[in-house]
Design an enzyme around this catalytic site. Sequence first.
Site, mmCIF file in Angstrom:
data_model
loop_
_atom_site.group_PDB
_atom_site.id
_atom_site.type_symbol
_atom_site.label_atom_id
_atom_site.label_comp_id
_atom_site.label_asym_id
_atom_site.label_seq_id
_atom_site.Cartn_x
_atom_site.Cartn_y
_atom_site.Cartn_z
ATOM 1 N N ASP A 35 0.837 -1.206 0.000
ATOM 2 C CA ASP A 35 0.000 0.000 0.000
ATOM 3 C C ASP A 35 0.870 1.253 0.000
ATOM 4 O O ASP A 35 2.047 1.208 0.388
ATOM 5 C CB ASP A 35 -0.925 0.002 1.233
ATOM 6 C CG ASP A 35 -2.117 0.952 1.067
ATOM 7 O OD1 ASP A 35 -2.220 1.630 0.029
ATOM 8 O OD2 ASP A 35 -2.946 0.999 1.998
ATOM 9 N N GLU A 90 -7.983 -0.570 4.885
ATOM 10 C CA GLU A 90 -6.522 -0.685 4.759
ATOM 11 C C GLU A 90 -5.924 -1.153 6.087
ATOM 12 O O GLU A 90 -5.044 -2.015 6.107
ATOM 13 C CB GLU A 90 -5.922 0.677 4.377
ATOM 14 C CG GLU A 90 -6.273 1.096 2.952
ATOM 15 C CD GLU A 90 -5.831 2.507 2.595
ATOM 16 O OE1 GLU A 90 -5.794 2.819 1.400
ATOM 17 O OE2 GLU A 90 -5.521 3.308 3.500
#
Length: 222
Positions: free
Chosen positions: A81, A103
């Site tokens: 990420d 996330e």
Amino acid sequence: MNHDELKKAVGWKALHYIKPSTIIGIGTGSTVSHFIDALYTIKDKIEGTVSSSLCSTQKLKSLGIPVFNLNQVDEVAVYVDGADEINPQMQMIKGGGAALTREKIVAAVAKKFICIVDSSKEVGVLGSSVPLPVEVIPMARVYVARRLIQLGGLPEYRLNVITDNGNIILDVYNLCIVDPIFLEKTINEIPGVVTVGLFASRSADVVLIGTKNGVKTIVKNN
Ligand code: 5RP
């Protein structure tokens, strides 16, 4: 090289960390979009992915890369990420794309967190260049905003944004985040907060930074 070229360089470099027959956690954002393009080239070698946003899921599926429900997988080998800011302790501010909660969940499950950023994201102290996003249950917006002001922040309601979970985002300005782990815990304890975009207690394990001199790799000392 412009920012997008630096993002592309780290997105492709992250392929080095992908092992065959594993499940890969996929973040959200323009840097991750380059990683997904790279992953497409080895899609038949991996087991599949779990995704942190509807946006990333859509791109993965359009490329024929399998996307699993997180509840159906035993293990996520790596999570790849981007970040809005990263400090020397490999702690991050995330949530520019409003995907912070999913996330954080996928990052928590993953064995290894690979953060991919261009060099503009490096800061000494978190909060220097971007506000801190907080995902909030809509009915608690004003209450949470008041509590954030008591912490010294200046919360701003992110207009026209509803998260994938149906919530709103408050972007908090004016925070000098000298103790990220403490602030993460403090904000997460406010009733109505779903999660704060401080990734401090679960920091990155590897950071790939795109610079004009090439990709710099930083590995956490355990
Ligand atoms: C999304 C995020 C992104 O990782 C962050 O905003 C960085 O995005 P980009 O790669 O487009 O610069 O946290 O919620």
